[in-house]
Design an enzyme around this catalytic site. Structure first.
Site, PDB file in Angstrom:
ATOM      1  N   ASP A 114       2.924   0.711  -4.940  1.00  0.00           N
ATOM      2  CA  ASP A 114       3.415   0.152  -3.687  1.00  0.00           C
ATOM      3  C   ASP A 114       3.296  -1.366  -3.642  1.00  0.00           C
ATOM      4  O   ASP A 114       2.468  -1.967  -4.329  1.00  0.00           O
ATOM      5  CB  ASP A 114       2.597   0.701  -2.508  1.00  0.00           C
ATOM      6  CG  ASP A 114       2.874   2.164  -2.241  1.00  0.00           C
ATOM      7  OD1 ASP A 114       3.509   2.829  -3.080  1.00  0.00           O
ATOM      8  OD2 ASP A 114       2.418   2.644  -1.190  1.00  0.00           O
ATOM      9  N   ASP A 115       4.091  -1.927  -2.764  1.00  0.00           N
ATOM     10  CA  ASP A 115       3.961  -3.311  -2.272  1.00  0.00           C
ATOM     11  C   ASP A 115       4.536  -4.371  -3.207  1.00  0.00           C
ATOM     12  O   ASP A 115       4.408  -5.563  -2.939  1.00  0.00           O
ATOM     13  CB  ASP A 115       2.503  -3.678  -1.933  1.00  0.00           C
ATOM     14  CG  ASP A 115       1.923  -2.799  -0.839  1.00  0.00           C
ATOM     15  OD1 ASP A 115       2.694  -2.047  -0.220  1.00  0.00           O
ATOM     16  OD2 ASP A 115       0.706  -2.858  -0.615  1.00  0.00           O
ATOM     17  N   TYR A 206       0.768   1.646   5.256  1.00  0.00           N
ATOM     18  CA  TYR A 206      -0.491   2.164   5.805  1.00  0.00           C
ATOM     19  C   TYR A 206      -0.437   3.677   6.052  1.00  0.00           C
ATOM     20  O   TYR A 206      -1.317   4.235   6.695  1.00  0.00           O
ATOM     21  CB  TYR A 206      -0.877   1.440   7.107  1.00  0.00           C
ATOM     22  CG  TYR A 206      -0.608  -0.041   7.036  1.00  0.00           C
ATOM     23  CD1 TYR A 206      -1.446  -0.880   6.298  1.00  0.00           C
ATOM     24  CD2 TYR A 206       0.501  -0.599   7.658  1.00  0.00           C
ATOM     25  CE1 TYR A 206      -1.178  -2.235   6.202  1.00  0.00           C
ATOM     26  CE2 TYR A 206       0.777  -1.948   7.567  1.00  0.00           C
ATOM     27  CZ  TYR A 206      -0.067  -2.764   6.831  1.00  0.00           C
ATOM     28  OH  TYR A 206       0.205  -4.098   6.732  1.00  0.00           O
ATOM     29  N   HIS A 260      -1.216   0.233  -6.364  1.00  0.00           N
ATOM     30  CA  HIS A 260      -0.510  -0.966  -5.886  1.00  0.00           C
ATOM     31  C   HIS A 260      -0.307  -1.941  -7.041  1.00  0.00           C
ATOM     32  O   HIS A 260      -1.279  -2.493  -7.555  1.00  0.00           O
ATOM     33  CB  HIS A 260      -1.323  -1.638  -4.780  1.00  0.00           C
ATOM     34  CG  HIS A 260      -1.526  -0.762  -3.572  1.00  0.00           C
ATOM     35  ND1 HIS A 260      -2.486   0.225  -3.532  1.00  0.00           N
ATOM     36  CD2 HIS A 260      -0.867  -0.714  -2.394  1.00  0.00           C
ATOM     37  CE1 HIS A 260      -2.409   0.846  -2.362  1.00  0.00           C
ATOM     38  NE2 HIS A 260      -1.443   0.303  -1.648  1.00  0.00           N
TER      39      HIS A 260
HETATM   40 NI    NI Z   1       2.055  -0.864   1.308  1.00  0.00          NI
END
Ligand code: NI
Length: 309
Positions: A114-115, A206, A260
């Site tokens: 993610d991200d 989140y 991440h």
């Molecule tokens: Ni995220």
């Protein structure tokens, strides 16, 4: 339409890829300072507090490299590679709204990051995955996609799946329906501009998305909400060896692993993590492929049968 990429979980856009020149003009939409603020404040998909909106000011386009100088270190000893597969990704018959794991027949798992994209860590991770023939799923932030479209294009070209992680990483459960639609559509469009594909699943920042919102997103975008079954809390930066041990101890067949690629420690942990999972007999697929192989629980293999080293 059938193509190798189709099996990986994409809807294709009818438009062609934009030229590099067009991409560069798009980079001015977010300043480098704004991106650094974004990355500094992104702590986790699971943290309670949402991001503060970042201020953006016009800035010169950023020159981005398609890769860093990092090269995957030579593998010591015999390390397994993920087997080639040509599994389908049509999960339309499995109409679930939310998944945090999938009942499957076989030791299949989905690794998710993610991200990103991140200008150094994501290409470094892509090198590691390519060396092991592992396909993963990247839940990207649209605003970062606009900054680093080349990385998203490379990610798709190397067989990975891109998922929608919203445009600015806000806590969707606090937003209006129109704001949720905007967050998802802007990220979807950024992915389309960068790589010519559309995501087919989403992950809420989140993990925060109300049931009513999940149903709306599923009905309007066709996205199942993808959560996770393994959370190594890598965003707390516990060190690569801890990230590795948490993932190895927490992963079972049908699992969805959260990590991440924004964080260098997480990427540092991946060679040992992936090699350990491969040695345990797990086979890596994209999220869409995992969803497409869903079986009824009576026939599911829910435990790992491969011997552990
Ligand atoms: Ni995220």
């Amino acid at each position: 339409m059938k193509s190798p990429l189709h099996t990986l979980g994409y809807k294709f856009l009818t438009r062609t890829l934009e030229s590099d020149a067009e991409e560069k003009t798009g980079l001015s939409t977010l300043s480098r300072r704004g991106f650094l603020m974004l990355t500094a404040s992104l702590s986790s998909c699971t943290a309670a507090a949402p991001l503060k909106p970042t201020g953006s000011s016009p800035a010169a386009p950023i020159k981005t490299a398609s890769n860093s100088n990092y090269r995957t270190p030579p593998v010591q000893g015999a390390v397994p590679r993920n087997p080639d597969n040509n599994l389908g990704s049509d999960f339309s018959k499995n109409a679930g709204v939310t998944f945090s794991r999938v009942m499957v027949s076989g030791n299949y798992i989905a690794l998710t990051f993610d991200d990103g994209p991140h200008p150094q860590n994501t290409p470094r991770l892509l090198d590691m995955l390519r060396a092991r023939n592992v396909k993963a799923t990247f839940y990207v932030i649209g605003r970062s996609v606009d900054l680093y479209p080349q990385i998203v294009r490379r990610t798709v070209a190397e067989g990975h799946e891109i998922g929608n992680h919203t445009h600015t990483h806000r806590l969707l459960s606090k937003l209006s329906d129109s704001e949720v639609r905007s967050e998802l559509s802007r990220c979807r469009d950024a992915i389309g501009r960068a790589a010519g594909v559309q995501p087919r699943t989403m992950r809420p920042p989140y993990g925060g998305l109300l049931q009513r919102q999940r149903e709306m997103v599923h009905a309007e975008f066709g996205y199942p909400t993808i959560l996770w079954s393994v959370d190594p809390l890598d965003w707390k930066r516990p060190g690569p060896s801890v990230v590795t041990s948490r993932i190895l101890s927490g992963t079972s067949a049908g699992g969805i692993v959260l990590a991440h690629d924004l964080h260098s420690q997480t990427v540092d942990a991946m060679p040992a993590t992936i090699d350990g999972l491969l040695r345990r007999g797990f086979k890596f697929v994209t999220v869409s492929q995992l969803l497409a192989m869903k079986v009824e629980s009576a026939t599911a293999q829910t435990t790992v049968t491969a011997p552990t080293p």
